[in-house]
Design an enzyme around this catalytic site. Structure first.
Site: not given
Ligand code: AP5
Length: 216
Positions: A171, A127, A13, A88, A160
């Site tokens: 997660r 990552r 994402k 979410r 992270r």
């Molecule tokens: P990346 O693009 O970083 O993936 P992502 O989908 O953004 O993954 P996240 O782990 O950031 O998502 P998340 O939803 O768990 O975390 P968030 O920060 O929102 O890609 C991942 C890796 O793969 C990278 O190394 C990239 O280079 C590689 N990659 C990408 N595309 C690729 C491809 N096509 N092929 C190969 N490699 C690839 O949330 C973190 C925490 O915050 C949550 O757990 C929760 O505690 C809290 N939180 C955030 N939002 C909320 C909410 N709305 N409600 C409640 N809690 C929340």
């Protein structure tokens, strides 16, 4: 245009949101980035959310809804936004709908990145992030030119705190139980487009761009 990017942890994402906002005139709003910024700044909110993030659990709806809706309000006048990581839960989605409806707006498109679980753990554990410019790398799939160093500003890359194998599994459980129901929520409205995210980053981007262009 108002877009939601939906998908499990590690689906890509953040990676795709950055590319889409470079290609279009959207503002990128990542709820995870917002929360991590609060943690780094050591605010009261940051202290309250850190334990949820580090345990791989979702932050309570009321806290995150307040933070994201305040940011959206501040974006009034922007030509469009791309929400990454929010909503979410169904409660968050309903709060978002109500807030947008209040200004005569709505979510126009939901882009769902479909990636099998077996890819996600490898993606997340490998990552690495730049602590200053927040650019995201992967040790194998998207490595920096010099190992451990950001190509853009030369800072040392970090991992992270929630990117361990153990926390990723939590997660994924949270995603399945609390976030996956949003797929049907948006599909019923006819605004969901699913894209195969288990391919090369540029191929995924092309499909996402096609979906955005079709919806414009
Ligand atoms: P990346 O693009 O970083 O993936 P992502 O989908 O953004 O993954 P996240 O782990 O950031 O998502 P998340 O939803 O768990 O975390 P968030 O920060 O929102 O890609 C991942 C890796 O793969 C990278 O190394 C990239 O280079 C590689 N990659 C990408 N595309 C690729 C491809 N096509 N092929 C190969 N490699 C690839 O949330 C973190 C925490 O915050 C949550 O757990 C929760 O505690 C809290 N939180 C955030 N939002 C909320 C909410 N709305 N409600 C409640 N809690 C929340």
């Amino acid at each position: 245009m108002h877009i939601v990017l939906l998908g499990p942890p590690g689906a890509g994402k953040g990676t795709q949101a950055k590319r889409l906002t470079e290609a279009y005139d959207f503002v990128h709003l990542s709820s995870g980035d917002l929360l991590r910024a609060e943690c780094r700044a050591g605010t009261e909110l940051g202290r309250r959310v850190a334990e949820f993030i580090d345990a791989g659990r979702l932050v309570p709806d009321q806290m995150i809804v307040e933070v994201v809706l305040a940011r959206l309000k501040a974006l009034k006048g922007a030509s469009g936004f791309l929400l990454d990581g929010f909503p979410r839960t169904i409660t968050q989605a309903e709060s978002l709908d109500a807030a947008l409806q209040g200004c005569g707006e709505k979510i126009d498109l939901v882009l769902k990145l479909a990636v099998p679980d077996e890819y996600l753990v490898d993606r997340i554990v490998g990552r690495r992030t730049c602590p200053t410019c927040q650019h995201v790398y992967h040790v194998r799939f998207h490595p920096p030119i010099r190992e451990g160093i950001c190509d853009r500003d030369g800072a040392s890359l970090v991992q992270r705190t929630d990117d361990t194998r153990e926390v990723v599994l939590e997660r994924l459980v949270a995603y399945a139980a609390q976030t996956r129901p949003l797929v049907d929520y948006y599909r019923r409205r006819g605004i969901l487009r699913e894209v195969d995210g288990a391919r090369d980053i540029e191929d995924v981007l092309s499909d996402l761009r096609r979906a955005v262009d079709d919806a414009r």
